[in-house]
Scaffold this motif. Structure first.
Motif, PDB file in Angstrom:
ATOM      1  N   LYS A  69       0.781  -1.102   0.100  1.00  0.00           N
ATOM      2  CA  LYS A  69      -0.171   0.032  -0.108  1.00  0.00           C
ATOM      3  C   LYS A  69       0.836   1.239  -0.112  1.00  0.00           C
ATOM      4  O   LYS A  69       0.427   2.319  -0.647  1.00  0.00           O
ATOM      5  N   TRP A  72       1.696   1.986  -3.790  1.00  0.00           N
ATOM      6  CA  TRP A  72       0.724   2.409  -4.225  1.00  0.00           C
ATOM      7  C   TRP A  72       0.653   3.828  -4.087  1.00  0.00           C
ATOM      8  O   TRP A  72       0.268   4.798  -4.858  1.00  0.00           O
ATOM      9  N   GLU A  73       0.709   4.438  -2.968  1.00  0.00           N
ATOM     10  CA  GLU A  73       0.719   5.803  -2.375  1.00  0.00           C
ATOM     11  C   GLU A  73       1.972   6.282  -3.463  1.00  0.00           C
ATOM     12  O   GLU A  73       1.670   7.675  -3.872  1.00  0.00           O
ATOM     13  N   THR A  76       0.792   7.234  -6.894  1.00  0.00           N
ATOM     14  CA  THR A  76      -0.359   8.129  -6.904  1.00  0.00           C
ATOM     15  C   THR A  76       0.586   9.545  -6.654  1.00  0.00           C
ATOM     16  O   THR A  76       0.276  10.459  -7.614  1.00  0.00           O
ATOM     17  N   MET A 103     -13.100  -1.938 -14.438  1.00  0.00           N
ATOM     18  CA  MET A 103     -12.494  -1.544 -13.070  1.00  0.00           C
ATOM     19  C   MET A 103     -11.005  -1.094 -13.237  1.00  0.00           C
ATOM     20  O   MET A 103     -10.539  -0.104 -12.646  1.00  0.00           O
ATOM     21  N   GLU A 106     -10.856   2.387 -14.455  1.00  0.00           N
ATOM     22  CA  GLU A 106     -11.365   3.376 -13.290  1.00  0.00           C
ATOM     23  C   GLU A 106      -9.944   3.610 -12.446  1.00  0.00           C
ATOM     24  O   GLU A 106      -9.822   4.733 -12.358  1.00  0.00           O
ATOM     25  N   THR A 107      -9.065   2.296 -12.188  1.00  0.00           N
ATOM     26  CA  THR A 107      -7.886   2.601 -11.568  1.00  0.00           C
ATOM     27  C   THR A 107      -7.072   3.822 -12.261  1.00  0.00           C
ATOM     28  O   THR A 107      -6.389   4.419 -11.601  1.00  0.00           O
ATOM     29  N   SER A 113     -11.891   8.240  -8.648  1.00  0.00           N
ATOM     30  CA  SER A 113     -12.050   7.040  -7.927  1.00  0.00           C
ATOM     31  C   SER A 113     -10.683   6.613  -7.402  1.00  0.00           C
ATOM     32  O   SER A 113     -10.406   6.192  -6.281  1.00  0.00           O
ATOM     33  N   SER A 114      -9.494   6.852  -8.023  1.00  0.00           N
ATOM     34  CA  SER A 114      -8.267   6.352  -7.483  1.00  0.00           C
ATOM     35  C   SER A 114      -7.311   7.562  -7.390  1.00  0.00           C
ATOM     36  O   SER A 114      -6.116   7.168  -6.891  1.00  0.00           O
ATOM     37  N   MET A 116      -5.790   9.082  -9.345  1.00  0.00           N
ATOM     38  CA  MET A 116      -4.843   8.958 -10.624  1.00  0.00           C
ATOM     39  C   MET A 116      -5.623   8.994 -11.888  1.00  0.00           C
ATOM     40  O   MET A 116      -6.810   8.444 -12.176  1.00  0.00           O
TER      41      MET A 116
ATOM     42  N   GLU B  65      -7.848  -1.967  -6.760  1.00  0.00           N
ATOM     43  CA  GLU B  65      -6.892  -0.953  -7.236  1.00  0.00           C
ATOM     44  C   GLU B  65      -7.706   0.258  -7.811  1.00  0.00           C
ATOM     45  O   GLU B  65      -7.281   1.484  -7.857  1.00  0.00           O
ATOM     46  N   CYS B  66      -8.864  -0.158  -8.260  1.00  0.00           N
ATOM     47  CA  CYS B  66      -9.893   0.895  -8.626  1.00  0.00           C
ATOM     48  C   CYS B  66      -9.978   2.084  -7.574  1.00  0.00           C
ATOM     49  O   CYS B  66     -10.392   3.117  -7.855  1.00  0.00           O
ATOM     50  N   TYR B  67      -9.834   1.854  -6.328  1.00  0.00           N
ATOM     51  CA  TYR B  67     -10.074   2.899  -5.251  1.00  0.00           C
ATOM     52  C   TYR B  67      -8.697   3.322  -4.841  1.00  0.00           C
ATOM     53  O   TYR B  67      -8.534   3.766  -3.753  1.00  0.00           O
ATOM     54  N   GLY B  68      -7.655   3.069  -5.771  1.00  0.00           N
ATOM     55  CA  GLY B  68      -6.551   3.791  -5.395  1.00  0.00           C
ATOM     56  C   GLY B  68      -5.617   3.311  -4.092  1.00  0.00           C
ATOM     57  O   GLY B  68      -5.826   2.068  -3.852  1.00  0.00           O
ATOM     58  N   LYS B  69      -4.857   3.841  -3.332  1.00  0.00           N
ATOM     59  CA  LYS B  69      -4.150   3.526  -2.059  1.00  0.00           C
ATOM     60  C   LYS B  69      -5.206   3.006  -1.102  1.00  0.00           C
ATOM     61  O   LYS B  69      -4.544   1.883  -0.368  1.00  0.00           O
ATOM     62  N   TRP B  72      -5.757  -0.705  -2.114  1.00  0.00           N
ATOM     63  CA  TRP B  72      -4.713  -1.280  -2.049  1.00  0.00           C
ATOM     64  C   TRP B  72      -4.624  -2.082  -0.533  1.00  0.00           C
ATOM     65  O   TRP B  72      -4.201  -3.025  -0.199  1.00  0.00           O
TER      66      TRP B  72
END
Lengths: 276, 276
Positions: A69, A72-73, A76, A103, A106-107, A113-114, A116, B65-69, B72
Motif C-alpha cells: 500500500k 501504491w501511495e 499516486t 475497473m 477506473e484505476t 476513484s483512484s 490518478m 486498485e480502482c479505489y487507489g491506495k 490497495w
C-alpha cells in the motif's frame, strides 16, 4: 492528451523521449534513504531534472506494488508530480474480462476513484476485445497494447505463425477494429529493430511505445530508420540508462546528461526527417 | 501450499469451491457504507460465512486498485483475514519482462515487502517464459497461467490456430517446460465445458482454476465430467453468484446458502468419483 497535442509536444521539445520510472529501493542513491519516502523523492528530483527533455513519463506499476500500500501511495504521488503537459503512461500490462477491465480503467483513468488519471495504460492482448475496449470509453485516454515485446520470452508466442501472420501481426490487425490511431498505440521492443519495417506496413500511422533502448541493447537509429512516420509516431523509452546513470548526490544531474544525449540525438533525427 | 495439502483440504471440506471476492462499493449492501472500510467489512463477513465451505478465496485486484491506495490497503487487509489453510489467489493477471515480473512476484508472494503473501497469482502468458518464471522462485507458491478464458474476447487470439494447435493449447504445451503441476495451474473458463476434454489431454494432472460458473453461465456438471482428475484437479470459482446473493443485512447468510448449494453439489461429485 490528443495525438495532435502529443505531436505538438514532440515538436516543441524536439524530443520523443519517454523516461521510465522503474524506481527501486535497492538501486536508488543511498543518501535518499533518509527521506520519509525515498522513491518519491528520487522520482521528483528525476522529473525536475528531465521534464524539459522528454515528452512522456512511464512508471511501471510493478516497481510500486512490490512495496504494498505504501508503494501504491508513491505511484499516486508520482503521477500527481508529472506535469500535465507531459504524456503519462501507467505501464501496468493489465487486461481481464470486460467488467473487470472496466475497473482497471477506473484505476488508471478516473481521478475521482483512484486519485490518478494517466493519459494511457499498457494492456496485454491475450484475452481479446472485451479485455481492451473498456479502456477506450475515456475521452483522450489511450490504450498501449502489447504487440512485440523486448524480452527474451517474446518468441514463445508472439512470433508463432497464425495463418500466414505472426501472432503479434494478428494482434496489430485485429485490434485496429477496436480503436483508431487516435486512441491506441502499440508496444514494439527496440531490440527487434528490423521488425519495425514489418510493423509499419500494418500500422503506418500509430504511435509506437518502444522500450529496450539502452540497458536492453536496442539501437535508436535503427528503430527510427524503420519506425518514424509523418507525426514522429515513436515514443522511445529509456529507464535504467537514465534513472540510474549516477548513484551519488548528483544522480539527477547524471540522469539529465543521459536524457540530454538522447534528446540531442532525437532532435537531429527529427530535423533530418523534416519534422521540425 | 503444496498440491497434496490442497487436495487434503478438498477432501476435508468435501468442496473444491473458490469464492471470488470481486467486491465493489456500488454493489455491496447499503448498510455497510457506514463502516470506515465498507468493502473490508463485506469481505470479512463473507469469509466468516463461507470459510468452512470453500478451499480458496480469489480477490481480483482490479476491484481494489480502482479505489487507489485505499483499495490497495483493503486488498492487504483482506489477504490477512483469509485463514492460512485456505488457498489464496491474487487474481492479478500480471506479466512483464523478467526483472519486472520479479517485482510482481515480490508484490504477491513476499510479505516482508508488500505485507501480503498469497499462495498463487494469475499470470498472462503473452510475453513468454521470462515473464512467468520469476514467480516460480518462491517455494510452495503457484502461477495460475491464463489458458482459455471465459470472456467473449477469448476467440480473438486464444482459439487461433498455430501449426495444428490452438494458441491456448500452445500455451499449455510450452509452459509445461517452465514448471510442473506442483507449481503451475491453468485458467480454463467454465463457459467452454466441452473444451475440458481437449485440455485434459494436454494437462491431465494439473489443477485448473475455472471461472465462469454462475453469472457467466458455465455448467458445473459438464466441467466436472471432463475436467475432474485423480486429485480433483479443479478449483471452481464463483464470484457474483455468491457474494451478491443477498443485498440486505442478511447478505452473508444468503452468500452462505449459495456456497452451501455448490459445496453439496461438489461433495456428491467427489463421492461419485470416489475421491472421498
Amino acid at each position: 492528451m490528443t495525438k495532435q497535442q502529443l505531436f505538438g509536444q514532440i515538436q516543441k521539445k524536439r524530443s520523443f523521449l519517454c523516461v521510465g520510472l522503474d524506481s527501486s529501493l535497492d538501486k536508488i542513491p543511498k543518501h535518499l534513504l533518509k527521506y520519509e519516502n525515498p522513491i518519491l523523492e528520487f522520482n521528483k528530483q528525476l522529473i525536475d531534472a528531465t521534464k524539459d527533455l522528454c515528452v512522456a513519463y512511464k512508471p511501471n506499476t510493478a516497481f510500486y506494488e512490490c512495496y504494498g500500500k505504501k508503494g501504491w501511495e508513491t505511484l499516486t504521488e508520482t503521477w500527481k508530480y508529472i506535469p500535465q503537459d507531459i504524456f503519462s503512461i501507467a505501464d501496468a500490462k493489465r487486461g481481464d474480462i470486460g467488467n473487470t477491465s472496466a475497473m482497471y480503467a477506473e484505476t488508471f483513468f478516473n481521478e475521482k476513484s483512484s486519485e490518478m488519471s494517466f493519459d494511457s495504460v499498457t494492456v496485454a492482448p491475450y484475452m481479446g476485445s472485451d479485455s481492451v475496449t473498456p479502456f477506450l470509453n475515456f475521452k483522450d485516454k489511450w490504450v498501449i497494447l502489447l504487440a512485440l515485446t523486448s524480452n527474451s520470452g517474446h518468441a514463445d508466442f508472439q512470433l508463432q505463425e497464425i495463418g500466414g501472420d505472426k501472432l503479434f501481426e494478428k494482434v496489430l490487425k485485429t485490434s485496429q477494429q477496436w480503436a483508431t490511431d487516435e486512441q491506441m498505440m502499440y508496444v514494439v521492443g527496440a531490440t527487434r529493430g528490423a521488425a519495425f519495417a514489418d510493423v509499419r506496413k500494418l500500422v503506418p500511422n500509430h504511435f509506437l511505445l518502444v522500450p529496450g533502448v539502452g540497458a536492453q541493447g536496442g539501437d535508436l537509429q535503427e528503430v527510427c530508420k524503420y519506425g518514424l512516420n509523418s507525426q514522429c509516431g515513436l515514443l522511445i523509452n529509456s529507464s535504467r540508462g537514465i534513472i540510474y546513470a549516477g548513484s551519488g548526490e548528483d544522480f539527477a544531474e547524471k540522469a539529465r546528461e543521459e536524457a540530454l544525449k538522447l534528446q540531442k540525438e532525437m532532435e537531429q533525427i527529427l530535423v533530418n526527417a523534416k519534422l521540425l
